[in-house]
Enzyme design. Structure first.
Site, PDB file in Angstrom:
ATOM      1  N   GLY A  86      -0.093 -30.492 -81.807  1.00  0.00           N
ATOM      2  CA  GLY A  86      -1.076 -30.558 -82.875  1.00  0.00           C
ATOM      3  C   GLY A  86      -2.021 -29.377 -82.755  1.00  0.00           C
ATOM      4  O   GLY A  86      -2.132 -28.753 -81.688  1.00  0.00           O
ATOM      5  N   CYS A  87      -2.714 -29.071 -83.819  1.00  0.00           N
ATOM      6  CA  CYS A  87      -3.625 -27.927 -83.831  1.00  0.00           C
ATOM      7  C   CYS A  87      -4.620 -27.980 -82.681  1.00  0.00           C
ATOM      8  O   CYS A  87      -5.283 -28.995 -82.474  1.00  0.00           O
ATOM      9  CB  CYS A  87      -4.400 -27.879 -85.145  1.00  0.00           C
ATOM     10  SG  CYS A  87      -3.422 -27.301 -86.528  1.00  0.00           S
ATOM     11  N   SER A  88      -4.695 -26.902 -81.949  1.00  0.00           N
ATOM     12  CA  SER A  88      -5.670 -26.723 -80.867  1.00  0.00           C
ATOM     13  C   SER A  88      -5.695 -27.895 -79.881  1.00  0.00           C
ATOM     14  O   SER A  88      -6.745 -28.199 -79.311  1.00  0.00           O
ATOM     15  CB  SER A  88      -7.063 -26.492 -81.450  1.00  0.00           C
ATOM     16  OG  SER A  88      -7.060 -25.352 -82.286  1.00  0.00           O
ATOM     17  N   SER A  89      -4.552 -28.530 -79.660  1.00  0.00           N
ATOM     18  CA  SER A  89      -4.508 -29.696 -78.785  1.00  0.00           C
ATOM     19  C   SER A  89      -4.819 -29.352 -77.333  1.00  0.00           C
ATOM     20  O   SER A  89      -5.198 -30.224 -76.559  1.00  0.00           O
ATOM     21  CB  SER A  89      -3.148 -30.388 -78.884  1.00  0.00           C
ATOM     22  OG  SER A  89      -2.094 -29.481 -78.630  1.00  0.00           O
TER      23      SER A  89
END
Length: 132
Positions: A86-89
């Protein structure tokens, strides 16, 4: 756990054949296109050898980071190898002179032997490519 919010249709479409294969051949269990309860997310972390999250961000909305980090204290198990797609996880937040913090640390504190995550914002097409 693939597309728990139900709004990543491309990811769901590309991952469904993979999920079906893993379910049939290796007994994989999980959810596609539906939100897990906190209990389901927690159980997935406690009982899986590998945990895959393909959704927005870190998945912390489904289970707070404190609960992830506390898994070894609450049970006799540890977090599995984890893929947070996921985004910027994997992004860590800076707090001036203090240590950085992020959800990825919770998985490590929870005993995960390794965590694969994204350090920046990505598109669902990027995630589809990474998980092929």
């Amino acid at each position: 756990l693939v597309d728990p919010r139900g709004d990543l249709k491309g990811t769901r479409k590309s991952m469904t054949p993979i999920v079906d294969f893993l379910s049939k051949e290796y007994g994989w269990s999980g959810k596609v296109g539906t939100k897990p309860t906190k209990k389901e997310f927690h159980e997935g972390l406690k009982t899986s050898d590998i945990f895959l999250y393909c959704g927005h961000g870190t998945g912390e909305e489904f289970l707070p980071r404190e609960k992830v980090a506390a898994i070894p204290e609450e049970t006799e198990s540890e977090c599995p190898t984890t893929l947070l797609m996921g985004c910027s996880s994997g992004k860590l937040q800076e707090y001036g002179d203090f240590e950085q913090s992020g959800v990825v640390w919770s998985y490590i504190l929870g005993g995960a032997p390794s965590v694969v995550c994204c350090l920046w914002d990505v598109t669902d097409k990027d995630i589809d490519r990474y998980t092929e």
